[in-house]
Design a protein around this motif. Structure first.
Motif, short mmCIF file in Angstrom:
data_model
loop_
_atom_site.label_atom_id
_atom_site.label_comp_id
_atom_site.label_asym_id
_atom_site.label_seq_id
_atom_site.Cartn_x
_atom_site.Cartn_y
_atom_site.Cartn_z
N PHE A 173 0.81 -1.22 0.00
CA PHE A 173 0.00 0.00 0.00
C PHE A 173 0.85 1.27 0.00
O PHE A 173 0.59 2.20 -0.77
CB PHE A 173 -0.94 0.01 1.21
N TRP A 178 0.82 4.40 -2.64
CA TRP A 178 0.52 5.74 -2.11
C TRP A 178 1.58 6.74 -2.54
O TRP A 178 1.28 7.84 -3.00
CB TRP A 178 0.45 5.63 -0.58
N ALA A 222 1.54 7.30 -6.41
CA ALA A 222 0.43 8.17 -6.78
C ALA A 222 0.77 9.64 -6.53
O ALA A 222 0.23 10.54 -7.18
CB ALA A 222 -0.83 7.79 -6.01
N ALA A 281 -2.51 8.57 8.12
CA ALA A 281 -3.60 9.30 7.44
C ALA A 281 -3.40 10.82 7.51
O ALA A 281 -4.00 11.56 6.73
CB ALA A 281 -4.94 8.93 8.06
N ASN A 330 1.09 13.87 3.96
CA ASN A 330 1.06 13.97 2.50
C ASN A 330 2.45 13.63 1.96
O ASN A 330 3.42 14.32 2.28
CB ASN A 330 0.68 15.40 2.09
N MET A 342 -6.90 -0.23 -1.57
CA MET A 342 -6.60 0.31 -2.90
C MET A 342 -7.88 0.76 -3.61
O MET A 342 -7.91 1.80 -4.27
CB MET A 342 -5.87 -0.75 -3.73
N ALA A 388 -9.07 3.92 -2.05
CA ALA A 388 -8.26 5.06 -2.49
C ALA A 388 -8.69 5.57 -3.86
O ALA A 388 -8.41 6.73 -4.21
CB ALA A 388 -6.78 4.65 -2.53
N TRP A 425 -6.84 9.22 0.41
CA TRP A 425 -5.95 8.16 0.89
C TRP A 425 -6.05 7.98 2.41
O TRP A 425 -5.81 6.89 2.92
CB TRP A 425 -4.51 8.47 0.49
N SER A 426 -6.39 9.05 3.13
CA SER A 426 -6.50 8.96 4.59
C SER A 426 -7.56 7.95 5.01
O SER A 426 -7.40 7.24 6.02
CB SER A 426 -6.82 10.34 5.18
N ALA A 444 -8.38 5.26 3.40
CA ALA A 444 -7.80 3.94 3.19
C ALA A 444 -6.86 3.56 4.33
O ALA A 444 -6.85 2.42 4.82
CB ALA A 444 -7.07 3.90 1.85
N HIS A 445 -6.04 4.52 4.77
CA HIS A 445 -5.12 4.26 5.88
C HIS A 445 -5.88 3.87 7.15
O HIS A 445 -5.51 2.92 7.85
CB HIS A 445 -4.28 5.51 6.15
N THR A 479 -5.56 2.00 -9.67
CA THR A 479 -5.57 1.40 -8.34
C THR A 479 -6.77 0.49 -8.15
O THR A 479 -6.70 -0.52 -7.45
CB THR A 479 -5.57 2.49 -7.25
#
Length: 421
Positions: free
Chosen positions: A35, A39, A42, A100, A103, A165, A168, A173-174, A176-177, A259
């Protein structure tokens, strides 16, 4: 002693514990190797940098250095094994959730520090879970228990490699985390419900005895030359597939897959392949034994790398992606079952935590240090030549089987080493 039936050996509480602890062990690792690279890619982080970040996995290689501390000292709650399991799992939940907040494009240094901490806590969790599993499993359940553990370990990759994924692709993305961190509760709840495996008084009485005796016993069991051959073999056996899978997510992305496609097509195929490989391998080992399993499973493990060679030449193709990733992880599953069984048989029950930590640390050297160079190699020669190189690097481990596990050997070398215990 009454011989257990196949049903009694498979359907019991110990197997369930192997499954849940296997899931808990695998989850943070797959966050780091599947992951996090996606991340970062991306966020347009270059492949060389992503490859170097594999170096944060060094705790998996050096965990035998602090395993004696976890063997010697008992925390004031939950017992010798469960106490350390609780602390490491609680730390992992907090660290994984905290990703999360960052950046990659602006806070790469902070992210590297965090993933390094996750790696340390994850390796520490593995130390105590490996010891706990070895202590609760009688010898006749070692094969089945380790197969269940390995399968659950692989299935955990479905969370960061597929579910997260896909998330996301639709959410920040946060989100997903945080979803990955929530699944670590499986391990924490297991720790709270199970019984302690270690009896009072089992812990070494001094830190010196916890450090010296496990290594002394391992290297003196036969002679230091044979012990060195075993350690070298553990490094080389999975070198090729460790290299091939190190940057597979960025590889899929560079082939043009989104993704969502990676999380659905590739991840489902890999999960099916690994599941079939682990279950088939566990069952086949009952008849084949360790030696012949290492030969047969290792051969398939090498051939499976060629699927990625084909994908690198074909490019964006859903069917080839599914077949290549599924075949690769069928080989990974088979090879992992054989190697875990080999390592389990190599340990002395009196020194489980430290000896298993030593062997499993040695096993991840390719994933940690060799894989760190894969980004540079790919940028220099391209994907096709890189995967051919992975195939070639897998051959020495197979050649070593002539000495380590001869095909027609009457019994496994490790079994001979442990007969006198």
């Amino acid at each position: 002693m009454t011989k257990k039936s196949f049903k009694q050996a498979i359907l019991n509480k110990r197997m369930l514990i192997c499954i849940t602890t296997g899931f808990s062990s695998g989850l943070p690792l797959y966050l780091l190797i599947q992951f996090v690279p996606a991340w970062l890619r991306a966020a347009e982080i270059d492949l060389a940098t992503i490859g170097l970040i594999n170096l944060v996995l060094f705790p998996y290689t050096w965990k035998f250095l602090w395993s004696p501390v976890m063997d010697r000292f008992v925390l004031p709650f939950f017992g010798r094994r469960r106490g350390w399991m609780f602390v490491t799992q609680l730390g992992l939940i907090a660290l994984m959730a905290s990703l999360a907040m960052f950046n990659p494009a602006e806070q790469l240094t902070q992210i590297i520090i965090l993933v390094s901490a996750i790696s340390f806590f994850s390796a520490s969790q593995d130390i105590v879970i490996d010891a706990y599993r070895r202590e609760i499993l009688p010898d006749d359940e070692l094969g089945a228990g380790n197969a269940f553990y390995a399968q659950a370990y692989r299935i955990s990759s479905f969370v960061p490699g597929s579910l997260a994924m896909i998330l996301a692709g639709f959410f920040p993305w946060s989100v997903a985390h945080l979803s990955i961190a929530v699944f670590m509760l499986v391990g924490l709840v297991t720790t709270l419900l199970i019984k302690e495996s270690s009896k009072e008084g089992d812990a070494p009485q001094t830190l010196r005895s916890a450090v010296i005796e496990p290594f002394k016993e391992f290297f003196q069991r036969t002679n230091w030359q044979d012990a060195a051959w075993i350690l070298l073999f553990i490094i080389m056996y999975k070198l090729g597939d460790s290299m091939a899978t190190a940057l597979e997510t960025p590889f899929f992305m560079d082939m043009g897959f989104s993704t969502v496609e990676i999380g659905s097509i590739a991840k489902v195929s890999k999960t099916i392949g690994a599941t079939v490989g682990t279950i088939l391998g566990g069952l086949a080992m009952i008849k084949l034994g360790i030696n012949r399993s290492l030969w047969i499973f290792g051969g398939f493990q090498i051939v499976s790398i060629l699927g990625y060679v084909v994908l690198s030449m074909v490019g964006y193709n859903h069917l080839v992606l599914a077949l290549a990733s599924g075949l690769e992880y069928l080989g990974v599953g088979l090879g992992s079952v054989a190697l875990i069984a080999f390592m389990a048989k190599s340990t002395n029950k009196h020194f489980t935590a430290t000896q298993f930590a030593l062997l499993s640390s040695i096993a991840v050297i390719p994933r940690t240090f060799v894989s760190a160079t894969t980004g540079f190699i790919i940028e220099s020669v391209g994907y096709t030549q890189f995967f051919i190189l992975c195939f070639v690097c897998a051959l020495p481990g197979m050649f070593m089987l002539v000495k380590i596990a001869p095909w027609n050997g009457k019994q496994d070398p490790i079994e001979e080493n442990t007969k006198s215990e």
